[in-house]
Motif scaffolding. Structure first.
Motif, short mmCIF file in Angstrom:
data_model
loop_
_atom_site.label_atom_id
_atom_site.label_comp_id
_atom_site.label_asym_id
_atom_site.label_seq_id
_atom_site.Cartn_x
_atom_site.Cartn_y
_atom_site.Cartn_z
N ALA A 329 0.82 -1.20 0.00
CA ALA A 329 0.00 0.00 0.00
C ALA A 329 0.86 1.26 0.00
O ALA A 329 0.35 2.36 0.15
CB ALA A 329 -0.93 0.00 1.19
N GLY A 330 2.13 1.10 -0.17
CA GLY A 330 3.04 2.23 -0.24
C GLY A 330 4.39 1.71 -0.68
O GLY A 330 4.61 0.50 -0.71
N LEU A 331 5.29 2.64 -1.00
CA LEU A 331 6.60 2.19 -1.49
C LEU A 331 7.44 1.58 -0.38
O LEU A 331 7.54 2.15 0.71
CB LEU A 331 7.36 3.37 -2.08
N PRO A 332 8.03 0.43 -0.61
CA PRO A 332 8.95 -0.14 0.37
C PRO A 332 10.27 0.63 0.36
O PRO A 332 10.55 1.36 -0.58
CB PRO A 332 9.17 -1.56 -0.14
N ALA A 333 11.06 0.46 1.43
CA ALA A 333 12.30 1.23 1.55
C ALA A 333 13.41 0.64 0.69
O ALA A 333 14.29 1.36 0.22
CB ALA A 333 12.74 1.29 2.99
N THR A 334 13.38 -0.67 0.51
CA THR A 334 14.43 -1.30 -0.28
C THR A 334 13.84 -2.38 -1.18
O THR A 334 12.80 -2.95 -0.87
CB THR A 334 15.47 -2.00 0.62
N LEU A 335 14.54 -2.67 -2.26
CA LEU A 335 14.08 -3.73 -3.15
C LEU A 335 14.26 -5.10 -2.48
O LEU A 335 13.52 -6.03 -2.74
CB LEU A 335 14.85 -3.70 -4.47
N GLU A 336 15.26 -5.20 -1.59
CA GLU A 336 15.48 -6.45 -0.86
C GLU A 336 14.24 -6.79 -0.04
O GLU A 336 13.72 -7.89 -0.09
CB GLU A 336 16.67 -6.34 0.09
N GLY A 337 13.80 -5.80 0.73
CA GLY A 337 12.63 -6.00 1.57
C GLY A 337 11.40 -6.30 0.72
O GLY A 337 10.62 -7.20 1.02
N TYR A 338 11.26 -5.56 -0.35
CA TYR A 338 10.12 -5.74 -1.25
C TYR A 338 10.10 -7.16 -1.81
O TYR A 338 9.07 -7.85 -1.79
CB TYR A 338 10.22 -4.72 -2.38
N TYR A 339 11.25 -7.59 -2.27
CA TYR A 339 11.33 -8.92 -2.86
C TYR A 339 10.96 -10.00 -1.84
O TYR A 339 10.25 -10.96 -2.13
CB TYR A 339 12.74 -9.16 -3.40
N GLN A 340 11.44 -9.81 -0.63
CA GLN A 340 11.16 -10.80 0.40
C GLN A 340 9.66 -10.85 0.71
O GLN A 340 9.10 -11.91 0.92
CB GLN A 340 11.94 -10.45 1.65
N GLU A 341 9.04 -9.68 0.69
CA GLU A 341 7.62 -9.61 1.01
C GLU A 341 6.75 -10.19 -0.10
O GLU A 341 5.84 -10.98 0.17
CB GLU A 341 7.23 -8.18 1.36
N ILE A 342 7.03 -9.84 -1.33
CA ILE A 342 6.22 -10.44 -2.41
C ILE A 342 6.49 -11.94 -2.49
O ILE A 342 5.64 -12.71 -2.90
CB ILE A 342 6.44 -9.78 -3.80
N GLY A 343 7.68 -12.33 -2.05
CA GLY A 343 8.07 -13.73 -2.11
C GLY A 343 7.22 -14.64 -1.23
O GLY A 343 7.28 -15.85 -1.36
N ARG A 344 6.44 -14.05 -0.33
CA ARG A 344 5.60 -14.88 0.54
C ARG A 344 4.38 -15.38 -0.22
O ARG A 344 3.67 -16.27 0.25
CB ARG A 344 5.17 -14.08 1.77
N ALA A 345 4.11 -14.82 -1.38
CA ALA A 345 2.97 -15.27 -2.18
C ALA A 345 3.35 -16.50 -3.00
O ALA A 345 4.49 -16.67 -3.38
CB ALA A 345 2.51 -14.16 -3.12
N GLY A 346 2.37 -17.34 -3.21
CA GLY A 346 2.52 -18.43 -4.18
C GLY A 346 3.57 -19.47 -3.88
O GLY A 346 4.17 -20.03 -4.78
N ARG A 347 3.79 -19.76 -2.62
CA ARG A 347 4.76 -20.80 -2.29
C ARG A 347 4.30 -22.17 -2.77
O ARG A 347 5.08 -23.10 -2.90
CB ARG A 347 5.00 -20.84 -0.77
N ASP A 348 3.00 -22.31 -3.04
CA ASP A 348 2.48 -23.58 -3.55
C ASP A 348 2.70 -23.73 -5.06
O ASP A 348 2.34 -24.74 -5.65
CB ASP A 348 0.98 -23.72 -3.22
N GLY A 349 3.27 -22.72 -5.68
CA GLY A 349 3.56 -22.82 -7.10
C GLY A 349 2.45 -22.33 -8.01
O GLY A 349 2.65 -22.18 -9.21
#
Ligand code: ADP
Ligand code: MG
Ligand code: ZN
Length: 714
Positions: A329-349
């Protein structure tokens, strides 16, 4: 070279269990050890190659995402090589966790860090010297303890693993001065191979790690950053429009479970409240007590909560495979953090979507946080000056300081991290080294640059996944596009609206191609002046047109800079691609221009509706986007129009009563479909797109009544 040979020789001779020594010619033995020692059936992607190199005694840098299984890449080779592996880890909690896991496997493990009593530490050293340990975990600052490195050097180590190695680099976001000194202690512990492990290392950080540790002919393994089932969307949405867009997206059951990342506690609570009207939702942030947070996490894990609106504190402990949507809902501070957060989606493939909402206002919010988290050097200097050789009570210093309490604590915290203050647990602090200023300044600047990268990510016209993979240093893999992000597949975007170009815009596209054909490249600004001398398009609109051309594969854009009057200036080089060179007036061009948020999810104020260009040839209608429904707009009879009017009136009243935006009651397209189909019973109602059992239950009677009423009148 001599060193390398020596190293190989040592491998064999120092091996406690020669039968376990595995060579590349015998990979089966490694797999067997993987099974017998760790109980894993097979290697995960990338692990085997790393293990082999480590067993061979190579220095290596391993960059893989969190959770990919980096630990195994030093643990297995450690067992295969025999002897003791030294593991250096920056966080006591991390160390404890890994040591406990290894001990549970029946392996011989010891730890030495500041959180344990002296006799336990002494025992660990005794065990180490007797060769009784397979793993010895230490905190980096241990190496500064006189005699400790010498003690370690008394035995031949199997390998040295440095976990979270990005902490070594002052370009890394968790820079630790103690880590930086590691390099000077390593030569005495050679020829053991050095393995540096991290989940986040940009190319700059990678180079820094290799240099700082003095790694010898290191092999780099960087992979696992591409997530093939994540469709990333980046959309400009104004702050006030965000709640409605988020509720609109998450109203659809197939987009849940979901995590929404908010930028403040307040935003997290407000959003959670609004979402809770649609689906079970809760806020999660550091301001809640531990018990509440635990409850939210458990409920989400168990599927009782469908949406969690969190600040960054959420997600670490989450192991939920079916998260379908992650919204920022807003810009993340770093791309690292962003990547980790979006990475929680779709772990089931399964395909999952992520949405990053941004606007100019985010930049201001971020500046605020940056100033709070990285106070001015002047604050640190004030605190540093008050420190002396004998320790003083923190509390006294705080009340004597001109800084506010929070400002003082923040400044002291930064001083401590950068070695300018030595705080002990009893609440006393003494002066540290004067070197803090340099590393602190560099780090604060680095933080600002990291945010710049986030901004550039949002405005880039490169495939989103490719951009992320490149950011993590996998240059090779970054050449592949993902095919499903808003850049690769604009027509498939859910939240971001695209439209076909107007005739004037199309004409300009051809002018751009003509302008670029004879030259290697042109700067974007020069190009704009050449093709739009009268300034019909503003800068943003022109950039939008260029971005559309990039997506269509007609041009390429590259960031570049030059120096003028001692100042670095940025510009964008625009050049034609092969396809662009071929472009002729007579040819149809499939071009999609970015146009804000899809109407379905947008709250239009009167002024924004006026500002919006007519979408005569909208690339897709709202209906086209819903589960495969036909895209053709419905033509209504006069009678139908009358029903629409009635439904609208009813909807407005209902929305007001429930305190939700009107479209949450019924979408425009559902309303039109109802008027066209005029269902006579709940079953017929269910056939209409946008009407589910819940809607029938809540509004069925009212809606059927409205349709019928008109029917009878007409
Ligand atoms: P990270 O890369 O973040 O350091 P870890 O090393 O902590 O990841 O591993 C994450 C999880 O994956 C651990 O629970 C670990 O046991 C598990 N794991 C690692 N390798 C394998 C494997 N080959 N098979 C099954 N599980 C594995
Ligand atoms: Mg790890
Ligand atoms: Zn893509």
């Amino acid at each position: 070279m001599l060193e390398r040979k020596l190293c190989k020789f040592r491998v064999a001779s120092s091996c406690l269990y020669p039968s376990q020594l595995t060579t590349p010619s015998n990979p089966d033995a490694l797999t067997e050890l993987l099974r017998s020692a760790f109980g894993f059936a097979g290697f995960r992607a990338g692990q085997q190659a790393v293990c082999r190199a480590a067993v061979e005694g190579r220095d290596l840098l391993l960059v893989m995402p969190t959770g990919a299984g980096k630990s195994l890449c030093y643990q297995l080779p450690a067992l295969a090589r025999g002897g003791t592996a030294l593991v250096i880890s920056p966080l006591i909690a991390l160390m404890e966790d890994q040591a406990a896991k290894l001990a549970a496997l029946g392996l011989r493990v010891a730890r030495v860090h500041s959180g344990m009593d002296r006799s336990a530490a002494r025992q660990a050293c005794v065990d180490y010297l007797q060769g009784a340990l397979q793993f010895l975990f230490i905190a980096p600052e241990r190496l500064r303890v006189p005699g400790f490195p010498e003690m370690l050097a008394k035995r031949q180590l199997a390998l040295i693993a440095i976990d979270e190695a990005h902490c070594i680099s002052q370009w890394g976001h968790d820079f630790r001065p103690d880590y930086r000194m590691l390099g000077q202690y390593l030569p005495a512990m050679r020829p053991a191979p050095v393995l540096a492990l991290t989940a986040t290392a940009t190319p700059t950080v990678q180079a820094d790690i290799l240099a700082q540790l003095g790694m010898l002919e290191p092999v780099k393994f960087i992979h696992g950053f591409r997530r093939v089932n994540l469709a990333v969307e980046v959309v400009e949405v104004s702050m006030p429009e965000r709640p409605a867009a988020i509720c609109g997206l998450l109203a659809a059951a197939e987009r849940r479970p979901a995590i929404v990342y908010a930028t403040s506690r307040k935003q997290s609570e407000k959003l959670a409240e609004e979402l809770a009207r649609i689906t079970p939702a809760a806020a999660y942030h550091a301001g809640l007590d531990a018990e509440t947070r635990e409850r939210v996490q458990t409920a989400f894990q168990a599927g009782e909560l469908e949406v969690v609106v969190a600040t960054i504190a959420f997600g670490m402990g989450i192991d939920k495979a079916n998260i379908r949507t992650v919204i920022h809902a807003g810009l993340p501070a770093t791309l690292e953090g962003y990547y980790q957060e979006i990475g929680r989606a779709g772990r089931d493939g399964s395909l999952s979507r992520t949405y990053l909402m941004h606007s100019y206002a985010d930049q201001r919010t971020h500046d605020f946080f940056l100033n709070r988290d990285y106070p001015p050097v002047d604050h640190l200097t004030q605190v540093f000056r008050a420190l002396g050789e004998p320790p003083q009570a923190v509390e006294e210093l705080r009340s004597a300081s001109k800084l506010g309490e929070e400002e003082f604590d923040k400044a002291l915290e930064k001083l401590e991290i950068h070695g300018g203050a030595r705080v002990d647990f009893g609440g006393y602090v003494a002066a540290g080294g004067a070197g803090w200023k340099k590393t602190y300044t560099i780090q604060a600047q680095f933080r600002a640059e990291q945010f710049e990268k986030v901004l550039r990510f949002t405005t880039s016209s490169e495939c989103r996944m490719a951009a992320l993979v490149r950011h993590f240093g996998d240059v090779e893999d970054a050449r592949k596009t993902c095919g499903i992000c808003d850049v690769c597949d604009p027509a498939g975007a859910v939240l971001r609206q695209f439209r076909r170009p107007t005739a004037a815009e199309l004409a300009m596209v051809h002018m751009i191609a003509d302008e670029l054909r004879p030259v290697d490249y042109k700067a974007a600004g020069t190009l704009q002046r050449a093709v739009d001398a009268s300034g019909r398009l503003n800068r943003t609109e022109f950039d939008g047109l260029l971005d559309a051309m990039v997506r269509a594969g007609l041009i390429g854009i590259e960031d570049a800079e030059y120096e003028k009057d001692g100042e670095v200036r940025r510009f964008r080089k625009v050049r034609l691609t092969e396809a662009g060179l071929e472009l002729r007036e007579s040819m149809p061009v499939a071009l999609l221009i970015s146009d804000g948020v899809v109407d379905e999810f947008a709250v239009r104020t009167a002024s924004s509706a006026r500002a919006k260009k007519p979408k005569a040839a909208a690339a897709k209608t709202a209906a086209g986007r819903s589960a495969g429904a036909a895209a053709a707009p419905l033509k209504l009879t006069a009678e139908g129009e009358a029903i629409v009017a009635r439904l609208r009136e009813w909807r407005a009243a209902e929305a007001k009563r429930l305190g939700v935006p009107a479209y949450l009651v019924l979408h425009d397209r559902t309303l039109t479909a109802l008027a066209a189909e005029r269902p006579k019973n709940p079953n017929e109602m269910l056939m209409i797109d946008g009407i589910g059992p819940a809607k029938v239950e809540r509004f069925g009677e009212a809606i059927l009544g409205l349709c019928r009423g008109i029917h009878q009148e007409g």
